[in-house]
Design a protein around this motif. Structure first.
Motif, mmCIF file in Angstrom:
data_model
loop_
_atom_site.group_PDB
_atom_site.id
_atom_site.type_symbol
_atom_site.label_atom_id
_atom_site.label_comp_id
_atom_site.label_asym_id
_atom_site.label_seq_id
_atom_site.Cartn_x
_atom_site.Cartn_y
_atom_site.Cartn_z
ATOM 1 N N ALA A 66 0.841 -1.205 0.000
ATOM 2 C CA ALA A 66 0.000 0.000 0.000
ATOM 3 C C ALA A 66 0.871 1.248 0.000
ATOM 4 O O ALA A 66 0.625 2.196 -0.751
ATOM 5 C CB ALA A 66 -0.927 -0.005 1.215
ATOM 6 N N LEU A 67 1.900 1.241 0.831
ATOM 7 C CA LEU A 67 2.813 2.381 0.922
ATOM 8 C C LEU A 67 3.493 2.648 -0.421
ATOM 9 O O LEU A 67 3.592 3.796 -0.861
ATOM 10 C CB LEU A 67 3.853 2.109 2.010
ATOM 11 C CG LEU A 67 4.775 3.242 2.391
ATOM 12 C CD1 LEU A 67 3.998 4.411 2.959
ATOM 13 C CD2 LEU A 67 5.789 2.740 3.411
ATOM 14 N N GLU A 68 3.906 1.593 -1.091
ATOM 15 C CA GLU A 68 4.562 1.736 -2.393
ATOM 16 C C GLU A 68 3.611 2.352 -3.423
ATOM 17 O O GLU A 68 3.998 3.263 -4.171
ATOM 18 C CB GLU A 68 5.042 0.364 -2.877
ATOM 19 C CG GLU A 68 5.803 0.409 -4.182
ATOM 20 C CD GLU A 68 6.256 -0.983 -4.614
ATOM 21 O OE1 GLU A 68 6.164 -1.272 -5.815
ATOM 22 O OE2 GLU A 68 6.705 -1.761 -3.736
ATOM 23 N N LEU A 69 2.366 1.888 -3.456
ATOM 24 C CA LEU A 69 1.401 2.422 -4.420
ATOM 25 C C LEU A 69 1.082 3.892 -4.136
ATOM 26 O O LEU A 69 0.979 4.706 -5.062
ATOM 27 C CB LEU A 69 0.114 1.588 -4.424
ATOM 28 C CG LEU A 69 0.250 0.182 -5.005
ATOM 29 C CD1 LEU A 69 -1.035 -0.606 -4.784
ATOM 30 C CD2 LEU A 69 0.596 0.231 -6.484
ATOM 31 N N LEU A 70 0.922 4.234 -2.866
ATOM 32 C CA LEU A 70 0.631 5.628 -2.516
ATOM 33 C C LEU A 70 1.818 6.532 -2.836
ATOM 34 O O LEU A 70 1.643 7.655 -3.301
ATOM 35 C CB LEU A 70 0.233 5.733 -1.045
ATOM 36 C CG LEU A 70 -1.118 5.084 -0.728
ATOM 37 C CD1 LEU A 70 -1.291 4.892 0.772
ATOM 38 C CD2 LEU A 70 -2.259 5.881 -1.328
ATOM 39 N N SER A 71 3.020 6.027 -2.621
ATOM 40 C CA SER A 71 4.215 6.800 -2.982
ATOM 41 C C SER A 71 4.305 6.982 -4.497
ATOM 42 O O SER A 71 4.754 8.032 -4.970
ATOM 43 C CB SER A 71 5.469 6.114 -2.435
ATOM 44 O OG SER A 71 5.457 6.158 -1.016
ATOM 45 N N GLN A 72 3.854 5.980 -5.258
ATOM 46 C CA GLN A 72 3.803 6.121 -6.718
ATOM 47 C C GLN A 72 2.846 7.243 -7.120
ATOM 48 O O GLN A 72 3.147 8.029 -8.023
ATOM 49 C CB GLN A 72 3.361 4.811 -7.376
ATOM 50 C CG GLN A 72 4.408 3.747 -7.429
ATOM 51 C CD GLN A 72 3.869 2.449 -8.036
ATOM 52 O OE1 GLN A 72 2.928 2.462 -8.825
ATOM 53 N NE2 GLN A 72 4.473 1.346 -7.646
ATOM 54 N N CYS A 73 1.702 7.301 -6.439
ATOM 55 C CA CYS A 73 0.744 8.392 -6.710
ATOM 56 C C CYS A 73 1.414 9.747 -6.498
ATOM 57 O O CYS A 73 1.289 10.648 -7.329
ATOM 58 C CB CYS A 73 -0.456 8.305 -5.768
ATOM 59 S SG CYS A 73 -1.671 7.064 -6.149
ATOM 60 N N ILE A 74 2.106 9.867 -5.390
ATOM 61 C CA ILE A 74 2.736 11.137 -5.032
ATOM 62 C C ILE A 74 3.879 11.465 -5.987
ATOM 63 O O ILE A 74 4.057 12.626 -6.371
ATOM 64 C CB ILE A 74 3.183 11.117 -3.557
ATOM 65 C CG1 ILE A 74 1.930 11.083 -2.657
ATOM 66 C CG2 ILE A 74 4.075 12.297 -3.220
ATOM 67 C CD1 ILE A 74 2.196 10.742 -1.218
ATOM 68 N N SER A 75 4.634 10.446 -6.407
ATOM 69 C CA SER A 75 5.704 10.678 -7.385
ATOM 70 C C SER A 75 5.126 11.149 -8.713
ATOM 71 O O SER A 75 5.686 12.035 -9.364
ATOM 72 C CB SER A 75 6.501 9.399 -7.615
ATOM 73 O OG SER A 75 7.219 9.068 -6.469
ATOM 74 N N ARG A 76 4.004 10.574 -9.090
ATOM 75 C CA ARG A 76 3.361 10.940 -10.367
ATOM 76 C C ARG A 76 2.782 12.348 -10.303
ATOM 77 O O ARG A 76 2.853 13.112 -11.254
ATOM 78 C CB ARG A 76 2.258 9.916 -10.670
ATOM 79 C CG ARG A 76 1.434 10.213 -11.870
ATOM 80 C CD ARG A 76 1.837 9.364 -13.056
ATOM 81 N NE ARG A 76 1.251 9.858 -14.271
ATOM 82 C CZ ARG A 76 0.135 9.415 -14.792
ATOM 83 N NH1 ARG A 76 -0.524 8.437 -14.223
ATOM 84 N NH2 ARG A 76 -0.319 9.947 -15.910
ATOM 85 N N GLU A 77 2.151 12.678 -9.157
ATOM 86 C CA GLU A 77 1.546 14.002 -8.984
ATOM 87 C C GLU A 77 1.789 14.462 -7.549
ATOM 88 O O GLU A 77 1.005 14.155 -6.654
ATOM 89 C CB GLU A 77 0.045 13.952 -9.293
ATOM 90 C CG GLU A 77 -0.669 15.273 -9.112
ATOM 91 C CD GLU A 77 0.021 16.441 -9.804
ATOM 92 O OE1 GLU A 77 0.487 17.341 -9.084
ATOM 93 O OE2 GLU A 77 0.111 16.455 -11.042
ATOM 94 N N PRO A 78 2.888 15.212 -7.326
ATOM 95 C CA PRO A 78 3.267 15.609 -5.966
ATOM 96 C C PRO A 78 2.233 16.453 -5.215
ATOM 97 O O PRO A 78 2.340 16.593 -4.005
ATOM 98 C CB PRO A 78 4.557 16.404 -6.175
ATOM 99 C CG PRO A 78 5.081 15.943 -7.487
ATOM 100 C CD PRO A 78 3.875 15.615 -8.316
ATOM 101 N N GLU A 79 1.251 16.993 -5.901
ATOM 102 C CA GLU A 79 0.239 17.811 -5.223
ATOM 103 C C GLU A 79 -1.083 17.078 -5.038
ATOM 104 O O GLU A 79 -2.093 17.694 -4.722
ATOM 105 C CB GLU A 79 0.031 19.116 -5.999
ATOM 106 C CG GLU A 79 1.282 19.980 -5.986
ATOM 107 C CD GLU A 79 1.088 21.304 -6.694
ATOM 108 O OE1 GLU A 79 -0.045 21.834 -6.704
ATOM 109 O OE2 GLU A 79 2.083 21.809 -7.247
ATOM 110 N N TYR A 80 -1.085 15.761 -5.193
ATOM 111 C CA TYR A 80 -2.302 14.958 -5.032
ATOM 112 C C TYR A 80 -2.516 14.678 -3.544
ATOM 113 O O TYR A 80 -2.004 13.717 -2.976
ATOM 114 C CB TYR A 80 -2.195 13.671 -5.855
ATOM 115 C CG TYR A 80 -3.441 12.823 -5.854
ATOM 116 C CD1 TYR A 80 -4.663 13.347 -6.248
ATOM 117 C CD2 TYR A 80 -3.383 11.495 -5.472
ATOM 118 C CE1 TYR A 80 -5.801 12.576 -6.256
ATOM 119 C CE2 TYR A 80 -4.517 10.705 -5.483
ATOM 120 C CZ TYR A 80 -5.719 11.247 -5.870
ATOM 121 O OH TYR A 80 -6.852 10.472 -5.874
#
Length: 190
Positions: A66-80
């Protein structure tokens, strides 16, 4: 249950003394969803999909996935902002409160502006963290902000701990008690 604009406006009047005397319309605008940054709909859809998968993994106890997927979200869009909220929750479950606090601070200070649903969760999570770290005053203030944005848990805690709310509740209980007793006395006389 979602609150209406009217409910949110009343909460703002209760928890923010600075708005006293302002027109209700201007107060209502302060609690409406109006994000500072809007995402491309396709990107947002992809981020929400990643985030949904992450939440499912977290619910299954697979916190590092879960942590890895959420970090991917943030890497893709840092303001999400939503991904920061959810990642903070995963960090809390992993007992990494410093990283959780960092994500929540980012949501509140930078990325959650204009998004009451995001801010209600961030303030409430941060209040819980602050309380666990012994910061009672900081916790109370964050619970009040969470309540202001409509979180029911935060509202309950904030009302219980807010000295003005306690006083108002006590006065209301006394008034209601007197009215009930007066009604009983009038009913006995008949």
């Amino acid at each position: 249950m979602a609150t209406s604009i009217g409910d949110d406006t009343v909460l703002e009047l209760i928890f923010n003394p600075e708005v006293q005397g302002q027109p209700l319309g201007s107060i209502a605008q302060a609690v409406q969803h109006n994000p500072v940054k809007t995402l491309d709909p396709e990107v947002e859809r992809e981020l929400k999909d990643l985030e949904t998968r992450a939440v499912k993994y977290a619910e299954q106890g697979e916190l590092y996935t879960a942590l890895e997927l959420l970090s991917q979200c943030i890497s893709r869009e840092p303001e999400y902002a939503s991904a920061y909220n959810n990642r903070a929750q995963v960090y809390r479950l992993l007992k990494d409160n410093d990283k959780a606090m960092g994500d929540l601070d980012n949501v509140i200070a930078k990325y959650g502006k204009g998004q009451p649903t995001i801010l209600r969760q961030a303030y409430t999570q941060r209040a819980i963290l602050k309380r666990s770290q012994g910061d009672q005053e900081g916790s109370r203030l964050d619970f009040e902000q969470g309540a202001r944005y409509g979180n029911s848990l935060a509202r309950t805690v904030a009302v219980q701990e807010n000295p003005y709310a306690k006083m108002c509740n006590q006065i209301m209980m006394e008034v209601m008690s007197r009215e009930i007793n007066r009604g009983r006395e009038n009913h006995k006389c008949e």
